[in-house]
Design a protein around this motif. Structure first.
Motif, PDB file in Angstrom:
ATOM      1  N   VAL A 119       0.837  -1.359   0.021  1.00  0.00           N
ATOM      2  CA  VAL A 119      -0.122   0.182   0.028  1.00  0.00           C
ATOM      3  C   VAL A 119       1.001   1.302  -0.168  1.00  0.00           C
ATOM      4  O   VAL A 119       0.622   2.181  -0.891  1.00  0.00           O
ATOM      5  CB  VAL A 119      -0.917   0.083   1.178  1.00  0.00           C
ATOM      6  N   ASP A 120       2.086   1.230   0.621  1.00  0.00           N
ATOM      7  CA  ASP A 120       2.766   2.485   0.892  1.00  0.00           C
ATOM      8  C   ASP A 120       3.884   2.453  -0.178  1.00  0.00           C
ATOM      9  O   ASP A 120       4.802   3.626  -0.053  1.00  0.00           O
ATOM     10  CB  ASP A 120       3.357   2.563   2.147  1.00  0.00           C
ATOM     11  N   GLU A 121       3.831   1.618  -1.087  1.00  0.00           N
ATOM     12  CA  GLU A 121       5.005   1.514  -2.282  1.00  0.00           C
ATOM     13  C   GLU A 121       4.780   2.495  -3.173  1.00  0.00           C
ATOM     14  O   GLU A 121       3.544   2.696  -3.804  1.00  0.00           O
ATOM     15  CB  GLU A 121       4.993  -0.121  -2.843  1.00  0.00           C
ATOM     16  N   TYR A 122       5.799   2.865  -3.859  1.00  0.00           N
ATOM     17  CA  TYR A 122       5.514   3.960  -4.909  1.00  0.00           C
ATOM     18  C   TYR A 122       6.241   3.317  -6.233  1.00  0.00           C
ATOM     19  O   TYR A 122       7.097   2.637  -6.267  1.00  0.00           O
ATOM     20  CB  TYR A 122       6.552   5.297  -4.837  1.00  0.00           C
ATOM     21  N   ILE A 123       5.253   3.094  -7.451  1.00  0.00           N
ATOM     22  CA  ILE A 123       5.748   2.392  -8.271  1.00  0.00           C
ATOM     23  C   ILE A 123       5.981   3.717  -9.462  1.00  0.00           C
ATOM     24  O   ILE A 123       5.407   4.464  -9.935  1.00  0.00           O
ATOM     25  CB  ILE A 123       4.442   1.745  -9.265  1.00  0.00           C
ATOM     26  N   PHE A 124       7.370   3.651  -9.835  1.00  0.00           N
ATOM     27  CA  PHE A 124       8.090   4.558 -10.983  1.00  0.00           C
ATOM     28  C   PHE A 124       7.205   4.199 -12.102  1.00  0.00           C
ATOM     29  O   PHE A 124       7.585   3.127 -12.714  1.00  0.00           O
ATOM     30  CB  PHE A 124       9.584   4.512 -10.787  1.00  0.00           C
ATOM     31  N   ARG A 125       6.763   5.221 -12.792  1.00  0.00           N
ATOM     32  CA  ARG A 125       5.899   4.983 -13.993  1.00  0.00           C
ATOM     33  C   ARG A 125       6.675   5.283 -15.103  1.00  0.00           C
ATOM     34  O   ARG A 125       7.439   6.606 -15.106  1.00  0.00           O
ATOM     35  CB  ARG A 125       4.548   5.662 -13.949  1.00  0.00           C
ATOM     36  N   LYS A 126       6.540   4.754 -16.240  1.00  0.00           N
ATOM     37  CA  LYS A 126       7.490   5.145 -17.622  1.00  0.00           C
ATOM     38  C   LYS A 126       6.335   5.538 -18.507  1.00  0.00           C
ATOM     39  O   LYS A 126       5.398   4.996 -18.656  1.00  0.00           O
ATOM     40  CB  LYS A 126       8.104   3.902 -17.834  1.00  0.00           C
TER      41      LYS A 126
END
Length: 177
Positions: free
Chosen positions: A165-172
């Motif tokens: 839930v607290d994870e950030y996904i680096f978007r491309k």
């Protein structure tokens, strides 16, 4: 000097700690946990707190000092509050459902994944896109959450998959026309 190791671990009310040689056994409202420390540290219970001190000035003794104190603090936290990891499932048609003690994960594979939850950990699914992993052993809770996440790690283009839930996904950015 270890800044972490110097602090004694406070034992809240309702928590008992017994030391037998190098083994610490902590008993609390949620259960009983134990940890065996190396011979490089000394354990003692004084004034409602458990303290850890190194034996000697060797590098290994100083390394074990802070690690042992942290492990004992995790035992106390586990038997009082417990540990919790929350997972979120993103993706069209991706969902989770409880089948008794097992979890049935629909993750876009050719078959549904049935994940068997080990003893000592409870997994609940309040929504079909959310999982909560709880238990008194921090290592086991984290390992179960990581094993569930490993079935579909989040991908960087659409963010589909299982993430904390607290994870950030680096978007491309996708392909350009």
């Amino acid at each position: 000097m270890s800044r972490i190791g110097k602090k004694p671990v406070a034992l809240p009310s309702g928590v008992e700690a017994k030391i037998d040689g190098q083994t610490v056994e902590v008993k609390g409202p949620k259960g009983v946990r134990s940890f065996t420390a190396t011979d490089d540290v000394t354990l003692a219970v004084e004034d409602g707190a458990l303290s850890v001190t190194p034996r000697g000035k060797s590098k290994r003794a100083r390394q074990q000092w802070g690690m042992t104190r942290t492990m004992v603090a995790n035992l106390v936290t586990g038997v009082t509050d417990g540990f919790k990891k929350e997972l979120e499932i993103n993706g069209v048609g991706y969902r989770a459902a409880m089948e008794g003690k097992n979890i049935k994960l629909s993750l876009g594979l050719s078959h549904d994944v049935v994940f068997q939850v080990p003893d000592g950990v409870t997994v609940t699914a309040p929504k079909n896109t959310q999982l909560i992993v709880e238990g008194i052993d921090e290592q086991q809770v984290g390992q179960v959450a990581a094993n569930i996440r490993a079935w579909r790690k989040p991908e960087p283009y659409k963010g589909k998959g299982i993430k904390y839930v607290d994870e950030y996904i680096f978007r491309k950015e996708g392909k350009k026309k």
